[in-house]
Scaffold this motif. Structure first.
Motif, PDB file in Angstrom:
ATOM      1  N   MET A   1       2.378 -17.490 -10.777  1.00 34.85           N
ATOM      2  CA  MET A   1       2.920 -18.099  -9.859  1.00 34.85           C
ATOM      3  C   MET A   1       2.691 -16.764  -8.794  1.00 34.85           C
ATOM      4  O   MET A   1       3.173 -16.007  -9.108  1.00 34.85           O
ATOM      5  CB  MET A   1       4.369 -18.410  -9.862  1.00 34.85           C
ATOM      6  CG  MET A   1       4.845 -18.940  -8.474  1.00 34.85           C
ATOM      7  SD  MET A   1       6.149 -20.099  -8.770  1.00 34.85           S
ATOM      8  CE  MET A   1       7.397 -19.056  -9.633  1.00 34.85           C
ATOM      9  N   ASP A   2       2.085 -16.800  -7.477  1.00 31.66           N
ATOM     10  CA  ASP A   2       1.846 -15.717  -7.035  1.00 31.66           C
ATOM     11  C   ASP A   2       3.093 -15.409  -6.048  1.00 31.66           C
ATOM     12  O   ASP A   2       3.780 -16.476  -5.820  1.00 31.66           O
ATOM     13  CB  ASP A   2       0.481 -15.883  -6.010  1.00 31.66           C
ATOM     14  CG  ASP A   2       0.713 -17.020  -5.253  1.00 31.66           C
ATOM     15  OD1 ASP A   2       1.439 -17.935  -5.388  1.00 31.66           O
ATOM     16  OD2 ASP A   2      -0.083 -17.022  -4.040  1.00 31.66           O
ATOM     17  N   THR A   3       3.188 -14.318  -5.531  1.00 34.92           N
ATOM     18  CA  THR A   3       4.395 -13.904  -4.726  1.00 34.92           C
ATOM     19  C   THR A   3       4.520 -14.853  -3.337  1.00 34.92           C
ATOM     20  O   THR A   3       5.672 -15.297  -3.135  1.00 34.92           O
ATOM     21  CB  THR A   3       4.208 -12.470  -4.319  1.00 34.92           C
ATOM     22  OG1 THR A   3       2.897 -12.161  -3.814  1.00 34.92           O
ATOM     23  CG2 THR A   3       4.756 -11.457  -5.539  1.00 34.92           C
ATOM     24  N   ASP A   4       3.343 -15.291  -2.892  1.00 32.73           N
ATOM     25  CA  ASP A   4       3.482 -16.166  -1.510  1.00 32.73           C
ATOM     26  C   ASP A   4       4.333 -17.201  -1.937  1.00 32.73           C
ATOM     27  O   ASP A   4       5.252 -17.586  -1.547  1.00 32.73           O
ATOM     28  CB  ASP A   4       2.217 -16.415  -1.159  1.00 32.73           C
ATOM     29  CG  ASP A   4       2.340 -16.920   0.197  1.00 32.73           C
ATOM     30  OD1 ASP A   4       3.078 -16.491   1.003  1.00 32.73           O
ATOM     31  OD2 ASP A   4       1.850 -18.061   0.712  1.00 32.73           O
ATOM     32  N   GLN A   5       4.034 -18.016  -2.899  1.00 36.85           N
ATOM     33  CA  GLN A   5       4.490 -19.355  -3.532  1.00 36.85           C
ATOM     34  C   GLN A   5       5.944 -19.009  -3.876  1.00 36.85           C
ATOM     35  O   GLN A   5       7.003 -19.798  -3.426  1.00 36.85           O
ATOM     36  CB  GLN A   5       3.801 -19.941  -4.747  1.00 36.85           C
ATOM     37  CG  GLN A   5       3.942 -21.342  -5.103  1.00 36.85           C
ATOM     38  CD  GLN A   5       3.142 -21.616  -6.175  1.00 36.85           C
ATOM     39  OE1 GLN A   5       2.477 -20.891  -6.835  1.00 36.85           O
ATOM     40  NE2 GLN A   5       3.647 -23.032  -6.572  1.00 36.85           N
ATOM     41  N   GLN A   6       6.332 -17.916  -4.520  1.00 36.23           N
ATOM     42  CA  GLN A   6       7.617 -17.497  -4.950  1.00 36.23           C
ATOM     43  C   GLN A   6       8.496 -17.527  -3.677  1.00 36.23           C
ATOM     44  O   GLN A   6       9.617 -17.946  -3.579  1.00 36.23           O
ATOM     45  CB  GLN A   6       7.729 -16.253  -5.746  1.00 36.23           C
ATOM     46  CG  GLN A   6       8.507 -16.077  -6.846  1.00 36.23           C
ATOM     47  CD  GLN A   6       8.247 -14.865  -7.557  1.00 36.23           C
ATOM     48  OE1 GLN A   6       7.329 -13.877  -7.142  1.00 36.23           O
ATOM     49  NE2 GLN A   6       9.028 -14.640  -8.770  1.00 36.23           N
ATOM     50  N   TYR A   7       7.928 -16.777  -2.645  1.00 38.48           N
ATOM     51  CA  TYR A   7       8.701 -16.608  -1.431  1.00 38.48           C
ATOM     52  C   TYR A   7       9.040 -17.967  -0.774  1.00 38.48           C
ATOM     53  O   TYR A   7      10.145 -18.029  -0.099  1.00 38.48           O
ATOM     54  CB  TYR A   7       7.767 -15.701  -0.519  1.00 38.48           C
ATOM     55  CG  TYR A   7       8.408 -15.432   0.941  1.00 38.48           C
ATOM     56  CD1 TYR A   7       9.273 -14.457   1.204  1.00 38.48           C
ATOM     57  CD2 TYR A   7       7.799 -16.139   1.881  1.00 38.48           C
ATOM     58  CE1 TYR A   7       9.901 -14.251   2.495  1.00 38.48           C
ATOM     59  CE2 TYR A   7       8.249 -16.111   3.187  1.00 38.48           C
ATOM     60  CZ  TYR A   7       9.443 -14.942   3.387  1.00 38.48           C
ATOM     61  OH  TYR A   7      10.108 -15.108   4.456  1.00 38.48           O
ATOM     62  N   ARG A   8       8.032 -18.735  -0.823  1.00 33.50           N
ATOM     63  CA  ARG A   8       8.143 -20.063   0.144  1.00 33.50           C
ATOM     64  C   ARG A   8       9.420 -20.863  -0.836  1.00 33.50           C
ATOM     65  O   ARG A   8      10.156 -21.528  -0.290  1.00 33.50           O
ATOM     66  CB  ARG A   8       7.031 -20.941   0.166  1.00 33.50           C
ATOM     67  CG  ARG A   8       6.488 -21.231   1.489  1.00 33.50           C
ATOM     68  CD  ARG A   8       5.443 -21.776   1.752  1.00 33.50           C
ATOM     69  NE  ARG A   8       4.323 -20.986   1.180  1.00 33.50           N
ATOM     70  CZ  ARG A   8       3.440 -21.649   0.149  1.00 33.50           C
ATOM     71  NH1 ARG A   8       3.605 -22.708  -0.321  1.00 33.50           N
ATOM     72  NH2 ARG A   8       2.350 -20.844  -0.273  1.00 33.50           N
ATOM     73  N   SER A  10      11.768 -19.446  -2.663  1.00 37.29           N
ATOM     74  CA  SER A  10      13.227 -19.145  -2.448  1.00 37.29           C
ATOM     75  C   SER A  10      13.699 -19.218  -0.886  1.00 37.29           C
ATOM     76  O   SER A  10      14.715 -19.339  -0.750  1.00 37.29           O
ATOM     77  CB  SER A  10      13.463 -17.568  -2.624  1.00 37.29           C
ATOM     78  OG  SER A  10      12.179 -16.796  -2.078  1.00 37.29           O
ATOM     79  N   GLN A  11      12.611 -19.337  -0.104  1.00 31.50           N
ATOM     80  CA  GLN A  11      12.861 -19.700   1.390  1.00 31.50           C
ATOM     81  C   GLN A  11      13.463 -20.994   1.269  1.00 31.50           C
ATOM     82  O   GLN A  11      14.556 -21.136   1.921  1.00 31.50           O
ATOM     83  CB  GLN A  11      11.632 -19.678   2.049  1.00 31.50           C
ATOM     84  CG  GLN A  11      11.907 -19.735   3.559  1.00 31.50           C
ATOM     85  CD  GLN A  11      11.773 -18.642   4.158  1.00 31.50           C
ATOM     86  OE1 GLN A  11      12.070 -17.351   3.331  1.00 31.50           O
ATOM     87  NE2 GLN A  11      11.705 -18.188   5.377  1.00 31.50           N
TER      88      GLN A  11
ATOM     89  N   ASN B 226      14.357 -14.294   3.700  1.00 35.23           N
ATOM     90  CA  ASN B 226      14.973 -15.424   3.335  1.00 35.23           C
ATOM     91  C   ASN B 226      16.528 -15.161   2.977  1.00 35.23           C
ATOM     92  O   ASN B 226      17.032 -13.949   3.031  1.00 35.23           O
ATOM     93  CB  ASN B 226      14.126 -15.940   2.199  1.00 35.23           C
ATOM     94  CG  ASN B 226      14.265 -15.124   0.753  1.00 35.23           C
ATOM     95  OD1 ASN B 226      15.316 -14.551   0.275  1.00 35.23           O
ATOM     96  ND2 ASN B 226      13.217 -15.319   0.274  1.00 35.23           N
ATOM     97  N   GLN B 229      17.255 -12.357   0.388  1.00 33.43           N
ATOM     98  CA  GLN B 229      17.026 -11.148   0.738  1.00 33.43           C
ATOM     99  C   GLN B 229      18.108 -10.666   1.684  1.00 33.43           C
ATOM    100  O   GLN B 229      18.639  -9.549   1.816  1.00 33.43           O
ATOM    101  CB  GLN B 229      15.667 -11.027   1.397  1.00 33.43           C
ATOM    102  CG  GLN B 229      14.388 -10.996   0.619  1.00 33.43           C
ATOM    103  CD  GLN B 229      13.156 -11.361   1.181  1.00 33.43           C
ATOM    104  OE1 GLN B 229      13.203 -11.969   2.074  1.00 33.43           O
ATOM    105  NE2 GLN B 229      12.134 -10.806   0.494  1.00 33.43           N
TER     106      GLN B 229
END
Lengths: 293, 323
Positions: A1-8, A10-11, B226, B229
C-alpha cells in the motif's frame, strides 16, 4: 500500500470520526452511561420492594411495581426512619462549614493577594499541601482527639473536620480571584480617603462575589456529600448525616433498596440542582482548583 | 512587567505603607486596624488552619510510635508499629490492590473523560455544549457513598439491572455476581470508581482543549493535515500539561478512595477488594488499634507525598504566577 493511499484512508477515517452522526452517537452513549444510574436511583425510589425484586427489572416501571401514592417511600423515610433528623444535620453541618470556610478563606485569600510577609510563598505551598493530604490518614488522630474532648457524635466535630478539609482550597481559589482584580482599585479607594477595611468591604469584596459564590457552592457540596468522617464520628440520629443514613440501610438483614434509593436520591439532589443551575461556576471552580492549585 | 513582577507590585502596595492620615480623623482603634490590616485578615484563618492541620498531624506521629488502643493507656514502643507493617501480609495485599485500583480506574476514567471532552469540543453550538457538560457532570454530583450503594444495587446478582441488560444483549447467558464473586468484585469496583471519576477528567481536559487556538487547526487544515495528524501534532502537545495534572490529581484521589469500596463491597469478598484506606479504617476504628493504624496512615501519607511533590512541582510556577 503506497503512502498516498494510506493518507487517503486515514483522511476518510478522520472525516468519519468527526462526522455529526459519530459524534452524536458517542455523546449520546456517554450521556446514557453517565446519567443512567441517576435515573435508576430515582425510578427505584418510586418502586415497591416487590417491583425491585422482579427480574428482569423493567426500565420504565408501571402498574403494581410503583408505590401508591408515588411519594410514599420518601414520606416514610422522612417521618418514620429519622431521615428528617439526618437531613437537618446535613443542612446544618454543611451551612455552618460554608459560612466559616468562606469567611476565613476570603479574608486569607485577600491577605495573600495584597500583602507580603516573610516566607509567604512557603506558607502558601504548605496550604496546598494540607489540601492534598488524604483524609483517611487524618481519621485516626481526629477520632481519638474528639474522643478525648467528648466531641464524638456531635455536629461540631463534623464542622471542625470539614473546615479543615475545605479551607485550604477556598484560600487558594480566593487568592487567585483577588489577584485578578487590579490593585489600582485599592489605590484609588485609598486616595479617595477610605480605610483599608472600607476598601476591602466596599470595593473589592463586591467585585469578588462570583468567586465567593463558587467557593460557597463547592464547600457546601463537599460537606454535604462527605461520608468517611460522618460515618466514623457519629452514632445517633442526633448527629448522623444523609450519606451515613443511606449506608445504614445496607446493614439490615433485608436491604430495603426502595428506601435506600430514596435516601440516595435525597443525598444527591442538592448537588444535582447546583450543577444544573451553576454549571459554569462549578466548572470554573473545579478547573481553577485543579490547575491553578 | 511579567505576571510575577505584577503580583509582587500589587502585594507590596503600589504606593507604600498607608498610615491613615490621609483619611482624616478615624479614631485610634480604626487607625490601629488600618495600620495592621494584614494581621487582621491573615492571622485568624492561618491560626485556625494551622491548628486543624498541625494538631492532628503531630498526634498522628506521636501515636504511630505508641502501642495505643482506643481505651487504655499508651505505651511507647518506638518503631515497632512500622516494623510490624512491613511484616504484615495484609498490608502488602491492600497496597497491591490500591496500586492496581489506581492504575485501572484512572486509565479507564481518563479514556472516558478524554473521549467525552473531544466529542463535546466538536459541538459547535455553545448551548448544546453546556447541556452535554451538565449531563456528564451530573455523575460527579453523586456522593461517592451513594455511587457505591446504587451500583451495588445495579450489579446485584439476583435482580440487578446490569445482569438483565447484559443477558438481553446476549453478552452473558447466566446471571453474574459482580460484587459477590471474588474474581469479578475487583473489576466491578474499578469500573464504578472510573464512572465517578471520569466527569472530572472530562471537565479538566475540556478546559485544556478550549485553550488551543482554532488558528492552529485552521492552518493545519489548509496544509492538508488529516484528523490523526492534527490530533498527534496539535492536540496532544497542547493538552499534555492539562493531562498530566488530571492524571496526578485523579491518581491522588483514587489512591485514597474509601467510600466507593466500602459501600460497594466492604473490602470483601475474601479481601479481594481490600485497599489501603479500608484497611486503615478496619485497624483504627473497627479494631481500635490506634497505634498501628496511625503508622499505616503515616506510610500512606508518605506514599501520597510522591504524587503531591510531583503535582506541586508541576503547578508551582503556574500557581504562584497565575493572575
Amino acid at each position: 500500500m503506497d503512502t498516498d493511499q494510506q493518507y487517503r484512508i486515514s483522511q476518510s477515517i478522520g472525516r468519519f470520526l468527526q462526522s455529526k452522526y459519530v459524534i452524536t452517537a458517542v455523546l449520546t452513549s456517554l450521556v446514557l452511561y453517565f446519567t443512567f444510574p441517576i435515573y435508576w436511583t430515582f425510578v427505584s425510589s418510586l418502586k415497591t420492594l416487590d417491583g425491585i425484586h422482579k427480574f428482569p427489572p423493567s426500565l420504565v416501571p408501571g402498574g403494581g411495581e410503583l408505590v401508591d401514592p408515588i411519594w410514599i417511600n420518601y414520606t416514610t423515610l422522612l417521618f418514620e426512619k429519622s431521615f428528617n433528623m439526618f437531613t437537618l444535620n446535613s443542612l446544618f453541618v454543611a451551612l455552618a462549614t460554608t459560612v466559616i470556610v468562606v469567611t476565613f478563606g476570603t479574608l486569607a485569600g485577600y491577605g495573600f493577594s495584597r500583602f507580603r510577609f516573610p516566607y509567604d510563598d512557603y506558607v502558601f505551598i504548605g496550604i496546598l499541601g494540607a489540601r492534598l493530604l488524604p483524609p483517611i490518614g487524618m481519621l485516626v488522630p481526629f477520632y481519638r482527639m474528639f474522643g478525648q474532648l467528648n466531641l464524638i457524635d456531635t455536629r461540631l466535630a463534623l464542622i471542625v473536620v470539614y473546615t479543615y478539609m475545605n479551607l485550604p482550597l477556598v484560600i487558594w481559589l480566593m487568592r487567585n480571584y483577588f489577584i485578578s482584580i487590579p490593585a489600582d482599585l485599592d489605590e484609588a479607594a485609598y486616595i479617595d480617603g477610605s480605610t483599608r477595611f472600607q476598601t476591602f468591604k466596599d470595593i473589592i469584596l463586591p467585585l469578588a462575589k462570583p468567586g465567593v459564590a463558587a467557593c460557597a457552592i463547592l464547600t457546601f457540596l463537599f460537606s454535604w456529600r462527605e461520608f468517611l468522617f460522618a460515618f466514623a464520628l457519629t452514632f445517633t440520629p442526633g448527629a448522623k448525616t444523609i450519606p451515613v443514613g443511606a449506608m445504614m440501610m445496607i446493614e439490615d438483614v433485608v436491604v430495603l433498596w426502595n428506601y435506600l434509593a430514596a435516601g440516595g436520591f435525597i443525598a444527591m439532589l442538592p448537588a444535582l440542582l447546583f450543577v444544573i443551575l451553576f454549571q459554569r461556576h462549578i466548572v470554573s471552580g473545579l478547573t481553577a482548583g485543579a490547575v491553578k492549585g | 512587567m511579567t505576571t510575577r513582577e505584577l503580583i509582587n507590585f500589587v502585594r507590596e502596595g503600589a504606593f507604600g505603607r498607608f498610615s491613615g492620615e490621609e483619611t482624616g480623623e478615624i479614631g485610634p482603634i480604626r487607625e490601629f486596624i488600618n495600620d495592621h490590616f494584614m494581621l487582621f485578615v491573615l492571622t485568624p484563618p492561618l491560626f485556625v488552619l494551622g491548628t486543624l492541620v498541625l494538631l492532628p498531624s503531630s498526634y498522628l506521629l506521636w501515636s504511630s510510635v505508641h502501642e495505643a488502643r482506643t481505651w487504655g493507656s499508651d505505651v511507647f514502643v518506638g518503631l515497632e508499629n512500622y516494623v510490624a507493617i512491613f511484616q504484615d501480609p495484609m498490608f502488602y495485599l491492600s497496597l497491591q490492590h490500591s496500586v492496581m485500583y489506581v492504575i485501572g480506574s484512572v486509565s479507564l476514567a481518563f479514556v472516558l473523560g478524554l473521549t467525552a471532552a473531544l466529542a463535546i469540543n466538536q459541538v459547535a453550538s455553545k448551548r448544546v455544549r453546556s447541556t452535554f457538560t451538565v449531563l456528564i457532570l451530573l455523575a460527579w454530583a453523586v456522593p461517592l457513598v451513594v455511587t457505591g450503594l446504587i451500583w451495588r444495587f445495579m450489579l446485584h446478582a439476583d435482580y440487578g439491572i446490569v445482569n438483565s441488560l447484559l443477558i438481553e444483549a446476549g453478552v452473558i447467558s447466566t446471571k453474574l455476581g459482580f460484587v459477590s464473586d471474588p474474581s469479578l468484585a475487583f473489576i466491578s469496583v474499578v469500573v464504578v470508581d472510573a464512572w465517578a471519576r471520569a466527569p472530572f477528567a472530562a471537565i479538566l481536559l475540556l478546559a485544556g482543549l478550549q485553550t488551543i487556538p482554532d488558528d492552529l487547526y485552521e492552518a493545519a487544515r489548509v496544509d492538508g493535515a488529516n484528523f490523526f495528524q492534527k490530533f498527534r501534532h496539535i492536540t496532544i502537545p497542547h493538552l499534555k500539561p492539562q493531562a498530566a495534572i488530571a492524571l496526578v490529581i485523579m491518581s491522588m484521589f483514587a489512591f485514597r478512595t474509601f467510600s466507593i469500596v466500602f459501600a460497594l463491597t466492604g473490602g470483601g469478598p475474601a479481601n479481594s477488594t481490600r485497599v489501603l484506606a479500608t484497611y486503615i479504617y478496619q485497624a483504627g476504628i473497627n479494631q481500635g488499634n490506634v497505634g498501628y493504624a496511625s503508622a499505616l496512615s503515616v506510610v500512606m501519607i508518605l506514599i501520597t507525598m510522591v504524587f503531591v511533590t510531583f503535582y506541586v512541582l508541576q503547578i508551582q510556577e503556574d500557581a504562584l504566577e497565575t493572575a
